[in-house]
Design an enzyme around this catalytic site. Structure first.
Site, PDB file in Angstrom:
ATOM      1  CB  ALA A   1      41.805  33.253  34.210  1.00 55.38           C
ATOM      2  CE1 TYR A   2      49.071  35.308  38.150  1.00 57.24           C
ATOM      3  CE2 TYR A   2      49.592  37.113  36.651  1.00 57.24           C
ATOM      4  CZ  TYR A   2      49.865  36.388  37.795  1.00 57.24           C
ATOM      5  OH  TYR A   2      50.924  36.762  38.597  1.00 57.24           O
ATOM      6  CB  ALA A   3      44.940  40.029  33.745  1.00 57.03           C
TER       7      ALA A   3
ATOM      8  CB  SER B   1      42.777  36.433  39.849  1.00 62.36           C
ATOM      9  OG  SER B   1      44.106  36.306  39.336  1.00 62.36           O
TER      10      SER B   1
END
Length: 311
Positions: free
Chosen positions: A190-192, A194
């Site tokens: 999810a972080y990557a 975004s």
């Protein structure tokens, strides 16, 4: 003659070191002068990196508009800044409450920001949210929350401030992103995602804003930390995967990133990658030798699963 030959190399190295030191000092002074009297908006100013960015821009004479989610922490930052800087050479910062993930509230916040000085010269998109976990363990709701904080929030704020910059045909936008906007690391999907999305948006924005003399820069550190620590013995992260990325053990200190942001504003460099040689090489390996990159990633996953089974 023999003594001179022996001393030549040390003297040469000393001379080169002196020239490099002078160059760095001059570059630093020029960087500070470049932000004097400029209106600088910093999101998530109360984070570790946000505080350091606030410090270097404040001492450089910028007119700061500091944004954060907690009023008490903003006030504490305000007190810290004005207590160490010369009031004759600096401006008292303006404080604005902003939750970057609250997309619907950003337009009202922009009105407050513009009411401070009437314009914005430099926008530093620093706010971010992290999450770690396997894809199947992260809910879609959390995926959306991460996208709001790391992608939709920054682009909504940027879009809202662009008309002011375009009308004056001047401005700078800095995105403090992550190396994970360049390469995907397992258990941070999810972080990557975004961060990849943010890179794509600001790359396009950079090209579109060139005709208005508005510069767009991205600063991509590996991992921002306040101290260095080695992984515990037996930790799977000490494997080839860990060696390859050096994420925790070789993180970048907030002071280093803040100073690089200041230099980026001065130089208007389009993209900065703050990484040690191995993670820097990972970005290029991912681009030119993807099969090798994916093999190393898979190796890390296998080692993690093996360690979990043994424990």
């Amino acid at each position: 003659m023999g003594i001179l030959a022996v001393l030549a190399l040390p003297l040469l190295l000393l001379g080169i070191s002196g020239i490099f030191y002078i160059y760095q000092s001059v570059r630093w002074l020029l960087s500070k002068s470049a932000v004097q009297n400029k209106v600088v908006v910093i999101t998530d100013a109360i984070s570790g990196l946000g505080k350091e960015c606030s410090r270097v821009f404040h001492t450089g004479g910028a007119r700061l508009v500091l944004c954060g989610r907690t009023w008490e922490k903003l006030e504490a930052l305000y007190d810290a800044l004005i207590s160490v800087a010369d009031p004759c050479m600096t401006y008292a910062p303006k404080l604005i409450l902003l939750d970057i993930s609250d997309i619907n509230g950003i337009q009202d916040v922009v009105k407050e920001i513009l009411n401070c000085y009437g314009s914005v010269d430099i926008l530093i998109n620093n706010a971010s949210m992290k999450v770690k976990g396997a894809v199947q363990s992260i809910s879609l709701e959390l995926d959306k929350k991460i996208m709001d904080a790391n992608y939709f929030g920054p682009i909504t704020l940027t879009k809202a401030l662009l008309p002011n910059m375009i009308s004056r045909r001047t401005g700078q936008i800095i995105l403090i992103n992550s190396i994970q906007g360049k390469i995907g690391i397992p258990f941070r999907a999810a972080y990557a995602a975004s961060k990849h999305a943010a890179v794509g948006f600001f790359d396009c924005l950079r090209a579109e804003m060139e005709e208005f003399d508005i510069s767009v820069s991205t600063v991509n550190p590996t991992f921002i930390c306040s101290y260095h620590r080695q992984p515990a013995p037996g930790n799977w992260e000490a494997s080839i995967w860990k060696f390859f990325f050096r994420k925790v053990a070789y993180g970048v200190h907030p002071v280093e990133v803040a100073e690089e942001v200041l230099r980026t504003v001065s130089s208007k460099k389009q993209e900065v990658l703050m990484a040690n040689p191995i993670p820097r090489a990972a970005v290029y390996i991912r681009t030119f030798f993807p099969e090798l990159f994916f093999a190393i990633v898979a190796s890390g996953i296998r080692e993690k699963l093996k360690m979990e089974e043994e424990n």
